[in-house]
Design an enzyme around this catalytic site. Structure first.
Site, PDB file in Angstrom:
ATOM      1  N   HIS A  35      -9.120   6.584   3.018  1.00  0.00           N
ATOM      2  CA  HIS A  35      -9.620   7.054   4.202  1.00  0.00           C
ATOM      3  C   HIS A  35     -11.188   7.747   4.233  1.00  0.00           C
ATOM      4  O   HIS A  35     -11.037   8.755   4.966  1.00  0.00           O
ATOM      5  CB  HIS A  35      -8.445   7.730   4.900  1.00  0.00           C
ATOM      6  CG  HIS A  35      -7.473   6.858   5.788  1.00  0.00           C
ATOM      7  ND1 HIS A  35      -7.757   6.182   6.731  1.00  0.00           N
ATOM      8  CD2 HIS A  35      -6.100   6.993   5.459  1.00  0.00           C
ATOM      9  CE1 HIS A  35      -6.465   5.628   6.944  1.00  0.00           C
ATOM     10  NE2 HIS A  35      -5.662   5.890   6.215  1.00  0.00           N
TER      11      HIS A  35
ATOM     12  N   ARG B  36     -13.394  -5.441   3.963  1.00  0.00           N
ATOM     13  CA  ARG B  36     -12.251  -5.335   4.796  1.00  0.00           C
ATOM     14  C   ARG B  36     -12.640  -5.422   6.245  1.00  0.00           C
ATOM     15  O   ARG B  36     -11.956  -4.992   7.172  1.00  0.00           O
ATOM     16  CB  ARG B  36     -11.773  -3.753   4.790  1.00  0.00           C
ATOM     17  CG  ARG B  36     -11.291  -3.371   3.378  1.00  0.00           C
ATOM     18  CD  ARG B  36      -9.781  -3.543   3.356  1.00  0.00           C
ATOM     19  NE  ARG B  36      -9.307  -2.495   4.082  1.00  0.00           N
ATOM     20  CZ  ARG B  36      -8.380  -2.899   4.982  1.00  0.00           C
ATOM     21  NH1 ARG B  36      -7.833  -3.994   5.208  1.00  0.00           N
ATOM     22  NH2 ARG B  36      -7.694  -1.758   5.697  1.00  0.00           N
TER      23      ARG B  36
ATOM     24  N   GLU C 227     -13.531  -1.543   6.914  1.00  0.00           N
ATOM     25  CA  GLU C 227     -12.598  -1.618   8.096  1.00  0.00           C
ATOM     26  C   GLU C 227     -13.484  -1.106   9.253  1.00  0.00           C
ATOM     27  O   GLU C 227     -13.307  -1.113  10.504  1.00  0.00           O
ATOM     28  CB  GLU C 227     -11.256  -0.832   7.893  1.00  0.00           C
ATOM     29  CG  GLU C 227     -11.491   0.481   7.792  1.00  0.00           C
ATOM     30  CD  GLU C 227      -9.959   1.107   7.605  1.00  0.00           C
ATOM     31  OE1 GLU C 227      -9.077   0.816   6.833  1.00  0.00           O
ATOM     32  OE2 GLU C 227      -9.469   1.905   8.268  1.00  0.00           O
TER      33      GLU C 227
ATOM     34  N   ASP D  96      -5.260   3.681   0.119  1.00  0.00           N
ATOM     35  CA  ASP D  96      -6.245   3.712   0.861  1.00  0.00           C
ATOM     36  C   ASP D  96      -6.466   5.475   0.821  1.00  0.00           C
ATOM     37  O   ASP D  96      -5.748   6.185   1.248  1.00  0.00           O
ATOM     38  CB  ASP D  96      -5.829   3.447   2.422  1.00  0.00           C
ATOM     39  CG  ASP D  96      -6.973   3.557   3.433  1.00  0.00           C
ATOM     40  OD1 ASP D  96      -7.952   3.835   3.221  1.00  0.00           O
ATOM     41  OD2 ASP D  96      -6.575   3.131   4.665  1.00  0.00           O
TER      42      ASP D  96
ATOM     43  N   GLU E  26      -4.368  -7.318   5.524  1.00  0.00           N
ATOM     44  CA  GLU E  26      -3.521  -6.443   5.904  1.00  0.00           C
ATOM     45  C   GLU E  26      -2.458  -6.914   6.897  1.00  0.00           C
ATOM     46  O   GLU E  26      -2.985  -7.539   7.923  1.00  0.00           O
ATOM     47  CB  GLU E  26      -4.316  -5.092   6.345  1.00  0.00           C
ATOM     48  CG  GLU E  26      -3.555  -3.879   6.470  1.00  0.00           C
ATOM     49  CD  GLU E  26      -4.496  -2.759   6.956  1.00  0.00           C
ATOM     50  OE1 GLU E  26      -5.419  -2.913   7.229  1.00  0.00           O
ATOM     51  OE2 GLU E  26      -3.786  -1.674   6.975  1.00  0.00           O
TER      52      GLU E  26
ATOM     53  N   GLU F  83      -8.909   1.742  -1.546  1.00  0.00           N
ATOM     54  CA  GLU F  83      -9.891   1.674  -0.189  1.00  0.00           C
ATOM     55  C   GLU F  83     -10.719   2.774   0.202  1.00  0.00           C
ATOM     56  O   GLU F  83     -10.183   3.876   0.227  1.00  0.00           O
ATOM     57  CB  GLU F  83      -8.794   1.052   0.662  1.00  0.00           C
ATOM     58  CG  GLU F  83      -9.051   0.802   1.974  1.00  0.00           C
ATOM     59  CD  GLU F  83      -8.100   0.374   2.984  1.00  0.00           C
ATOM     60  OE1 GLU F  83      -6.949   0.108   2.662  1.00  0.00           O
ATOM     61  OE2 GLU F  83      -8.436   0.657   4.393  1.00  0.00           O
TER      62      GLU F  83
ATOM     63  N   TRP G 186     -12.479  11.224   7.468  1.00  0.00           N
ATOM     64  CA  TRP G 186     -11.049  10.702   6.874  1.00  0.00           C
ATOM     65  C   TRP G 186     -11.172   9.220   7.391  1.00  0.00           C
ATOM     66  O   TRP G 186     -12.120   8.692   8.048  1.00  0.00           O
ATOM     67  CB  TRP G 186      -9.862  11.266   7.591  1.00  0.00           C
ATOM     68  CG  TRP G 186      -9.472  10.880   9.347  1.00  0.00           C
ATOM     69  CD1 TRP G 186     -10.150  11.311  10.252  1.00  0.00           C
ATOM     70  CD2 TRP G 186      -8.680   9.880   9.627  1.00  0.00           C
ATOM     71  NE1 TRP G 186      -9.869  10.508  11.357  1.00  0.00           N
ATOM     72  CE2 TRP G 186      -8.797   9.511  10.828  1.00  0.00           C
ATOM     73  CE3 TRP G 186      -7.544   8.990   8.829  1.00  0.00           C
ATOM     74  CZ2 TRP G 186      -7.926   8.662  11.705  1.00  0.00           C
ATOM     75  CZ3 TRP G 186      -6.941   8.093   9.489  1.00  0.00           C
ATOM     76  CH2 TRP G 186      -7.028   7.939  10.956  1.00  0.00           C
TER      77      TRP G 186
ATOM     78  N   ARG H  19       0.932  -1.119  -0.087  1.00  0.00           N
ATOM     79  CA  ARG H  19      -0.072  -0.101  -0.113  1.00  0.00           C
ATOM     80  C   ARG H  19       0.602   1.075  -0.087  1.00  0.00           C
ATOM     81  O   ARG H  19       1.999   1.355   0.813  1.00  0.00           O
ATOM     82  CB  ARG H  19      -0.815  -0.064   1.139  1.00  0.00           C
ATOM     83  CG  ARG H  19      -1.944   1.110   1.170  1.00  0.00           C
ATOM     84  CD  ARG H  19      -2.628   1.253   2.575  1.00  0.00           C
ATOM     85  NE  ARG H  19      -2.052   1.981   3.519  1.00  0.00           N
ATOM     86  CZ  ARG H  19      -2.585   2.537   4.455  1.00  0.00           C
ATOM     87  NH1 ARG H  19      -3.516   2.255   5.211  1.00  0.00           N
ATOM     88  NH2 ARG H  19      -1.777   3.417   5.139  1.00  0.00           N
TER      89      ARG H  19
ATOM     90  N   TYR I  66      -1.917  11.025   8.448  1.00  0.00           N
ATOM     91  CA  TYR I  66      -2.032   9.753   8.842  1.00  0.00           C
ATOM     92  C   TYR I  66      -1.350   8.902   7.664  1.00  0.00           C
ATOM     93  O   TYR I  66      -2.121   8.885   6.587  1.00  0.00           O
ATOM     94  CB  TYR I  66      -3.284   9.484   9.548  1.00  0.00           C
ATOM     95  CG  TYR I  66      -3.457   8.219   9.922  1.00  0.00           C
ATOM     96  CD1 TYR I  66      -3.031   8.036  11.219  1.00  0.00           C
ATOM     97  CD2 TYR I  66      -3.803   7.074   9.336  1.00  0.00           C
ATOM     98  CE1 TYR I  66      -3.219   6.706  12.089  1.00  0.00           C
ATOM     99  CE2 TYR I  66      -4.072   5.716   9.934  1.00  0.00           C
ATOM    100  CZ  TYR I  66      -3.700   5.627  11.342  1.00  0.00           C
ATOM    101  OH  TYR I  66      -3.840   4.411  11.782  1.00  0.00           O
TER     102      TYR I  66
HETATM  103  O1  KDG Z   1      -7.766   2.659  13.803  1.00  0.00           O
HETATM  104  C1  KDG Z   1      -7.873   3.023  12.705  1.00  0.00           C
HETATM  105  C2  KDG Z   1      -6.621   2.655  11.833  1.00  0.00           C
HETATM  106  O2  KDG Z   1      -6.533   1.376  12.313  1.00  0.00           O
HETATM  107  C3  KDG Z   1      -7.108   2.845  10.591  1.00  0.00           C
HETATM  108  O3  KDG Z   1      -7.445   4.236   9.928  1.00  0.00           O
HETATM  109  C4  KDG Z   1      -5.913   2.223   9.621  1.00  0.00           C
HETATM  110  O4  KDG Z   1      -7.087   2.776   7.632  1.00  0.00           O
HETATM  111  C5  KDG Z   1      -6.505   2.105   8.240  1.00  0.00           C
HETATM  112  C6  KDG Z   1      -5.964   0.842   7.452  1.00  0.00           C
HETATM  113  O5  KDG Z   1      -6.455   0.681   6.520  1.00  0.00           O
HETATM  114  O6  KDG Z   1      -5.162  -0.039   8.187  1.00  0.00           O
HETATM  115 MG    MG Z   2      -7.828   1.850   5.821  1.00  0.00          MG
END
Ligand code: KDG
Ligand code: MG
Length: 403
Positions: A213, A284, A263, A211, A340, A237, A403, A147, A159
């Site tokens: 987000h 995810r 996620e 990603d 992941e 993602e 995000w 990634r 981030y």
């Molecule tokens: O706790 C949230 C994070 O683990 C997340 O933002 C990480 O987006 C993330 C990822 O794809 O691992």
């Molecule tokens: Mg993610």
């Protein structure tokens, strides 16, 4: 067999983890992960105050019935805190069941469907060249899937894009979350340039992922998907916030870019529309946040019918216990996609002893009876809870954004 005692252990060997330990009257015990990043104590209280007292005396072999007891029986269904608490109990119960059968957990899930579990790791960087170098380095370490994220020029790193390849380097340990700045018009033209450079650097025989987000609108995500098509990404993602699932229809109408979502999902109902309308390619969800092994199996079995593959969330805030459960599910289900894996520090591995193992881009569940992960309680006690949050994001005018 009866449940004799349930302990809730919160520890922080570098970051916070919530662990449940279920002890039976026959001496067997099992452990489960209930970590929700930045909201750990809410799950700990849910478990300690509302779940543990009700389960004492129950038969731990009744995995499905206890799952339903906690899900239907609470009246208040779903949500990340409830489902992480159910997930923690469910993992511990499957651990006990597999130990009682003297088998690794994956055998109880149908046995192996594959020899090894492919993972992806993260590369972040302050500029495109730094990311390309990081991707080359991971490729040399054996990774077949990577990634890539890059900071936006003119804005502070966000981030996942800091100088470090550790996605958590920017998490602030303080009383209020760190604030980041986001600008979509600067980001959208940057990402295709990133993947053009990365493809030039590592070629086409590697899976590349990105990603978003949840930061775009559907039509912006559709534009990005089209712009990324020439670089054949494995997935894009979380292109948009997933609450409004109709948004994914717009993305799907415009691009063949595969999409990964889930996620932040915690139940089969969050995924139902996206899976049955075939609006996504990868789900995810992860054991800790989607109701444990039982919850995960329900979702992935539905997904298998609709050509959707698994891609369990696996950053560091998914504890080594949940990672172990994910790996057992990954190795067993027919529709595995990818796992992941951010890896864990030595201090985390000292507290959580794992039978699973990682080698050059692939994971193995191990052959130990149960899910193969246990907690060293004495060591965990030396790492007390530290208040910590994920960052929040604002636009350049100061307004809050996703995000
Ligand atoms: O706790 C949230 C994070 O683990 C997340 O933002 C990480 O987006 C993330 C990822 O794809 O691992
Ligand atoms: Mg993610």
């Amino acid at each position: 067999m009866k449940i004799k005692d349930i302990k809730v252990i919160v520890c922080s060997p570098g970051r916070n983890f919530v662990t449940v330990k279920i002890i039976t009257d026959e001496g067997l015990h099992g452990v489960g992960d209930g970590t929700v990043n930045g909201r750990e104590l809410a799950v700990a209280s849910y478990l300690e105050d509302h779940v543990a007292p009700c389960l004492i005396g129950m038969d731990p072999m009744r995995t499905e019935d206890i799952w339903q007891y906690l899900y239907k029986g609470a009246y208040w269904r779903r949500g990340p805190i409830t489902m992480a608490a159910i997930g923690a109990i469910d993992m511990a119960l499957w651990d006990i069941k597999a130990k009682a059968a003297n088998m690794p957990l994956y055998q109880l899930l149908g046995g192996r469907s594959r020899d090894k579990v492919m993972v992806y790791k993260h590369v972040g960087g302050l500029d495109i060249s730094e990311v390309a170098e990081g991707v080359i380095a991971l490729r040399e370490q054996g990774l077949d899937a990577i990634r890539a994220q890059v900071a936006i020029p003119g804005l502070p790193p966000i981030y996942g894009t800091g100088a470090s390849t550790d996605q958590d380097a920017l998490i602030n340990k303080r009383v209020a979350p760190h604030e980041e700045v986001w600008a979509t018009h600067k980001y959208l033209p940057l990402v295709p340039k990133l993947f053009e450079k990365v493809r030039d650097a590592v070629g086409w025989d590697v899976h590349l992922l990105h990603d978003v987000h949840h930061r775009l609108t559907p039509i912006e995500a559709a534009r990005l998907g089209k712009d990324l098509e020439p670089f054949r990404l494995f997935w894009l993602e979380d292109p948009i916030p997933a609450e409004l699932q109709e948004g994914f229809r717009i993305i799907r109408q415009h691009t063949t870019q595969p999409i990964a979502v889930g996620e932040v999902f915690n139940s089969i109902y969050d995924t139902h529309t996206l899976i049955t309308e075939q609006l996504i390619d990868y789900a995810r969800v992860t054991s800790v946040h989607a109701g444990g092994v039982t919850g995960l199996k329900k979702i992935f079995d539905l997904a298998a019918i609709y050509h959707v593959r698994s891609a369990c969330h696996g950053p560091q805030d998914v504890s080594p216990i949940a990672m172990g459960c994910n790996i057992h599910v990954d190795v067993a289900i027919p529709n595995f996609g990818i796992q992941e894996f951010s890896g864990y520090t030595e201090a985390m591995h000292d507290v959580f002893k794992c039978a699973w193992s990682y080698d050059r881009g692939y994971l193995q569940p191990g052959e130990q009876a149960g899910h193969g992960v246990d907690i060293d309680e004495a060591l965990a006690a030396k790492h007390p809870y530290q208040q910590a949050y994920l960052p929040i994001a604002r636009l350049q005018d100061g307004s809050m954004t996703s995000w």
